[in-house]
Design a protein around this motif. Structure first.
Motif, PDB file in Angstrom:
ATOM      1  N   ALA A 163      18.898 -26.852 113.409  1.00  0.00           N
ATOM      2  CA  ALA A 163      18.690 -25.717 112.517  1.00  0.00           C
ATOM      3  C   ALA A 163      17.789 -24.670 113.147  1.00  0.00           C
ATOM      4  CB  ALA A 163      18.113 -26.186 111.190  1.00  0.00           C
ATOM      5  N   VAL A 164      16.654 -25.096 113.714  1.00  0.00           N
ATOM      6  CA  VAL A 164      15.705 -24.122 114.249  1.00  0.00           C
ATOM      7  C   VAL A 164      16.198 -23.489 115.547  1.00  0.00           C
ATOM      8  CG1 VAL A 164      13.723 -25.198 113.142  1.00  0.00           C
ATOM      9  CG2 VAL A 164      14.362 -25.893 115.464  1.00  0.00           C
ATOM     10  N   GLN A 165      17.277 -24.020 116.117  1.00  0.00           N
ATOM     11  CA  GLN A 165      17.861 -23.431 117.321  1.00  0.00           C
ATOM     12  C   GLN A 165      18.932 -22.391 117.008  1.00  0.00           C
ATOM     13  OE1 GLN A 165      19.223 -26.905 119.461  1.00  0.00           O
ATOM     14  NE2 GLN A 165      17.199 -27.309 120.338  1.00  0.00           N
ATOM     15  N   ARG A 166      19.270 -22.253 115.733  1.00  0.00           N
ATOM     16  CA  ARG A 166      20.279 -21.278 115.343  1.00  0.00           C
ATOM     17  C   ARG A 166      19.766 -19.856 115.582  1.00  0.00           C
ATOM     18  NH1 ARG A 166      23.640 -22.996 110.260  1.00  0.00           N
ATOM     19  NH2 ARG A 166      23.563 -20.756 109.921  1.00  0.00           N
ATOM     20  N   ASN A 167      20.690 -18.964 115.897  1.00  0.00           N
ATOM     21  CA  ASN A 167      20.304 -17.562 116.119  1.00  0.00           C
ATOM     22  C   ASN A 167      19.681 -16.937 114.876  1.00  0.00           C
ATOM     23  OD1 ASN A 167      21.171 -17.566 118.780  1.00  0.00           O
ATOM     24  ND2 ASN A 167      23.261 -16.908 118.238  1.00  0.00           N
ATOM     25  N   ASP A 168      20.152 -17.359 113.693  1.00  0.00           N
ATOM     26  CA  ASP A 168      19.613 -16.773 112.467  1.00  0.00           C
ATOM     27  C   ASP A 168      18.368 -17.511 111.961  1.00  0.00           C
ATOM     28  OD1 ASP A 168      20.942 -19.075 111.758  1.00  0.00           O
ATOM     29  OD2 ASP A 168      22.101 -18.176 110.120  1.00  0.00           O
ATOM     30  N   MET A 169      17.820 -18.415 112.785  1.00  0.00           N
ATOM     31  CA  MET A 169      16.588 -19.123 112.423  1.00  0.00           C
ATOM     32  C   MET A 169      15.471 -18.853 113.434  1.00  0.00           C
ATOM     33  SD  MET A 169      16.847 -21.078 109.577  1.00  0.00           S
ATOM     34  CE  MET A 169      15.743 -22.472 109.808  1.00  0.00           C
ATOM     35  N   GLN A 170      15.600 -17.785 114.192  1.00  0.00           N
ATOM     36  CA  GLN A 170      14.570 -17.458 115.176  1.00  0.00           C
ATOM     37  C   GLN A 170      13.239 -17.179 114.477  1.00  0.00           C
ATOM     38  OE1 GLN A 170      15.857 -14.289 117.735  1.00  0.00           O
ATOM     39  NE2 GLN A 170      17.558 -15.448 118.591  1.00  0.00           N
ATOM     40  N   GLY A 171      12.165 -17.711 115.056  1.00  0.00           N
ATOM     41  CA  GLY A 171      10.842 -17.536 114.480  1.00  0.00           C
ATOM     42  C   GLY A 171      10.412 -18.677 113.575  1.00  0.00           C
ATOM     43  N   TRP A 172      11.335 -19.589 113.257  1.00  0.00           N
ATOM     44  CA  TRP A 172      11.009 -20.730 112.411  1.00  0.00           C
ATOM     45  C   TRP A 172      10.690 -21.950 113.268  1.00  0.00           C
ATOM     46  CZ3 TRP A 172      10.230 -20.650 107.260  1.00  0.00           C
ATOM     47  CH2 TRP A 172      10.708 -19.554 106.543  1.00  0.00           C
ATOM     48  N   THR A 173       9.641 -22.671 112.912  1.00  0.00           N
ATOM     49  CA  THR A 173       9.288 -23.914 113.597  1.00  0.00           C
ATOM     50  C   THR A 173       9.085 -25.021 112.572  1.00  0.00           C
ATOM     51  OG1 THR A 173       6.928 -23.332 113.566  1.00  0.00           O
ATOM     52  CG2 THR A 173       8.194 -22.750 115.548  1.00  0.00           C
ATOM     53  N   ARG A 174       9.271 -26.218 113.043  1.00  0.00           N
ATOM     54  CA  ARG A 174       9.150 -27.368 112.157  1.00  0.00           C
ATOM     55  C   ARG A 174       7.687 -27.764 111.997  1.00  0.00           C
ATOM     56  NH1 ARG A 174      12.338 -33.121 113.084  1.00  0.00           N
ATOM     57  NH2 ARG A 174      11.677 -34.141 111.119  1.00  0.00           N
ATOM     58  N   GLY A 175       7.297 -28.042 110.750  1.00  0.00           N
ATOM     59  CA  GLY A 175       5.941 -28.476 110.470  1.00  0.00           C
ATOM     60  C   GLY A 175       5.879 -29.969 110.210  1.00  0.00           C
ATOM     61  N   ALA A 176       4.983 -30.362 109.307  1.00  0.00           N
ATOM     62  CA  ALA A 176       4.746 -31.773 109.035  1.00  0.00           C
ATOM     63  C   ALA A 176       5.881 -32.380 108.211  1.00  0.00           C
ATOM     64  CB  ALA A 176       3.420 -31.945 108.305  1.00  0.00           C
ATOM     65  N   SER A 177       5.946 -33.715 108.253  1.00  0.00           N
ATOM     66  CA  SER A 177       6.958 -34.468 107.522  1.00  0.00           C
ATOM     67  C   SER A 177       6.270 -35.569 106.722  1.00  0.00           C
ATOM     68  CB  SER A 177       7.965 -35.079 108.509  1.00  0.00           C
ATOM     69  OG  SER A 177       8.891 -35.912 107.840  1.00  0.00           O
ATOM     70  N   THR A 178       6.709 -35.768 105.476  1.00  0.00           N
ATOM     71  CA  THR A 178       6.135 -36.812 104.627  1.00  0.00           C
ATOM     72  C   THR A 178       7.257 -37.605 103.980  1.00  0.00           C
ATOM     73  OG1 THR A 178       4.195 -35.462 104.100  1.00  0.00           O
ATOM     74  CG2 THR A 178       4.628 -37.347 102.678  1.00  0.00           C
ATOM     75  N   ARG A 179       7.231 -38.900 104.204  1.00  0.00           N
ATOM     76  CA  ARG A 179       8.243 -39.779 103.601  1.00  0.00           C
ATOM     77  C   ARG A 179       7.642 -40.479 102.381  1.00  0.00           C
ATOM     78  NH1 ARG A 179      12.485 -43.931 106.227  1.00  0.00           N
ATOM     79  NH2 ARG A 179      12.611 -45.447 104.534  1.00  0.00           N
ATOM     80  N   ILE A 180       8.389 -40.469 101.277  1.00  0.00           N
ATOM     81  CA  ILE A 180       7.997 -41.172 100.061  1.00  0.00           C
ATOM     82  C   ILE A 180       9.045 -42.234  99.769  1.00  0.00           C
ATOM     83  CG2 ILE A 180       7.532 -40.984  97.594  1.00  0.00           C
ATOM     84  CD1 ILE A 180       5.447 -39.565  99.274  1.00  0.00           C
ATOM     85  N   SER A 181       8.611 -43.467  99.609  1.00  0.00           N
ATOM     86  CA  SER A 181       9.521 -44.572  99.307  1.00  0.00           C
ATOM     87  C   SER A 181       8.931 -45.382  98.163  1.00  0.00           C
ATOM     88  CB  SER A 181       9.713 -45.451 100.550  1.00  0.00           C
ATOM     89  OG  SER A 181      10.615 -46.505 100.274  1.00  0.00           O
ATOM     90  N   ARG A 182       9.599 -45.319  97.012  1.00  0.00           N
ATOM     91  CA  ARG A 182       9.182 -46.075  95.838  1.00  0.00           C
ATOM     92  C   ARG A 182      10.413 -46.758  95.257  1.00  0.00           C
ATOM     93  NH1 ARG A 182       5.171 -44.292  97.763  1.00  0.00           N
ATOM     94  NH2 ARG A 182       3.352 -43.322  96.740  1.00  0.00           N
ATOM     95  N   GLY A 183      10.663 -47.985  95.662  1.00  0.00           N
ATOM     96  CA  GLY A 183      11.830 -48.693  95.158  1.00  0.00           C
ATOM     97  C   GLY A 183      13.122 -47.964  95.495  1.00  0.00           C
ATOM     98  N   PHE A 184      13.831 -47.491  94.464  1.00  0.00           N
ATOM     99  CA  PHE A 184      15.100 -46.820  94.669  1.00  0.00           C
ATOM    100  C   PHE A 184      14.937 -45.355  95.077  1.00  0.00           C
ATOM    101  CE2 PHE A 184      16.635 -50.508  92.513  1.00  0.00           C
ATOM    102  CZ  PHE A 184      17.949 -50.663  92.925  1.00  0.00           C
ATOM    103  N   TYR A 185      13.696 -44.875  95.063  1.00  0.00           N
ATOM    104  CA  TYR A 185      13.458 -43.485  95.448  1.00  0.00           C
ATOM    105  C   TYR A 185      13.032 -43.433  96.909  1.00  0.00           C
ATOM    106  CZ  TYR A 185      11.735 -38.693  95.446  1.00  0.00           C
ATOM    107  OH  TYR A 185      11.531 -37.365  95.737  1.00  0.00           O
ATOM    108  N   ILE A 186      13.866 -42.817  97.760  1.00  0.00           N
ATOM    109  CA  ILE A 186      13.564 -42.645  99.176  1.00  0.00           C
ATOM    110  C   ILE A 186      13.887 -41.204  99.545  1.00  0.00           C
ATOM    111  CG2 ILE A 186      13.984 -43.434 101.534  1.00  0.00           C
ATOM    112  CD1 ILE A 186      15.110 -46.030 100.343  1.00  0.00           C
ATOM    113  N   SER A 187      12.857 -40.447  99.928  1.00  0.00           N
ATOM    114  CA  SER A 187      13.064 -39.040 100.233  1.00  0.00           C
ATOM    115  C   SER A 187      12.009 -38.582 101.233  1.00  0.00           C
ATOM    116  CB  SER A 187      12.984 -38.203  98.947  1.00  0.00           C
ATOM    117  OG  SER A 187      13.426 -36.882  99.158  1.00  0.00           O
ATOM    118  N   VAL A 188      12.341 -37.554 102.007  1.00  0.00           N
ATOM    119  CA  VAL A 188      11.431 -37.039 103.029  1.00  0.00           C
ATOM    120  C   VAL A 188      11.219 -35.543 102.799  1.00  0.00           C
ATOM    121  CG1 VAL A 188      11.064 -36.637 105.500  1.00  0.00           C
ATOM    122  CG2 VAL A 188      12.170 -38.751 104.724  1.00  0.00           C
ATOM    123  N   ALA A 189       9.944 -35.146 102.711  1.00  0.00           N
ATOM    124  CA  ALA A 189       9.601 -33.718 102.611  1.00  0.00           C
ATOM    125  C   ALA A 189       9.464 -33.141 104.014  1.00  0.00           C
ATOM    126  CB  ALA A 189       8.307 -33.547 101.836  1.00  0.00           C
TER     127      ALA A 189
END
Length: 233
Positions: free
Chosen positions: A201-227
């Motif tokens: 995504a950040v290598q796309r021509n229309d995403m120039q200037g964007w960089t990836r920041g921090a990542s947070t994973r939350i796992s609570r039983g059936f709930y698994i998601s990453v911010a």
């Protein structure tokens, strides 16, 4: 203009929340006691909401923020309490109507507006920040990447959104859902290879200037998601 696959998936999600799941989601987001799977999902969503809020300053005066897929609006409300002007957009008119009936008074000069519609519509204008909690998880990697790029074109500072990681438990749950389809079950979560998706995504021509920041994973039983966080330099 959105492609046909995105529009089809969007309409499936709207149908689910408006015709099937509204009462269940009202209980989930309420303060009433729930048990089993709903309790793990509620705990996971509460933890994820806190993780997303941690990515933003406590003083958001002057910020205009889009809450893409706002649901009942708890994240939008918290951001508004920090001084932001927040537009929450959700596919479900009934969910938005329910949320608007219970909107609290907003502190610190912020504002919140919740409307039904397409979170990617350009008519919503431009934003300093975007949040999207557990909305993109219903789209495949290509659709999610296109959605992220579309939002990035109208965002000047940062975006924080959640994705479903491609783990064995989520892949198995997805497979079982396909083997035993039911018209009234939740739209299938789409696990994705997050690192690959965001690197591309950040290598796309229309995403120039964007960089990836921090990542947070939350796992609570059936709930698994990453911010995930993208920041514009």
């Amino acid at each position: 203009m959105q492609d046909a696959a995105y529009i089809k998936r969007r309409d499936e999600i709207q149908t689910y929340f408006d015709r099937t799941a509204l009462d269940a989601w009202k209980r989930l987001i309420s303060t009433e006691k729930v048990s089993g799977i709903r309790a793990t999902v509620r705990a996971g969503r509460d933890a994820m909401r806190s993780a997303i809020l941690d990515r933003f300053p406590h003083d958001l005066t002057g910020w205009r923020i889009l809450d893409a897929g706002c649901g009942a609006g708890p994240l939008a409300i918290e951001l508004a309490h920090r001084g932001a002007d927040v537009l929450g957009v959700d596919l479900s008119p009934q969910m938005v109507s329910h949320a608007n009936e219970a909107l609290p008074a907003i502190r610190n000069g912020g504002s919140v507006t919740l409307i039904a519609g397409d979170m990617l519509a350009v008519e919503h204008g431009e934003f300093d920040g975007v949040v999207s909690m557990d909305a993109l998880i219903h789209y495949n990697a290509l659709e999610a990447a296109e959605a992220i790029a579309g939002l990035a074109r109208r965002t000047s500072r940062k975006m924080v959104f959640t994705l479903a990681p491609r783990t064995r438990p989520l892949v198995m749950m997805q497979a079982v859902g396909k083997l035993f389809p039911r018209g009234d079950r939740s739209p299938t979560i789409q696990p994705v290879a997050i690192d690959r998706l965001l690197t591309q995504a950040v290598q796309r021509n229309d995403m120039q200037g964007w960089t990836r920041g921090a990542s947070t994973r939350i796992s609570r039983g059936f709930y698994i998601s990453v911010a995930e966080e993208l920041v514009r330099s």
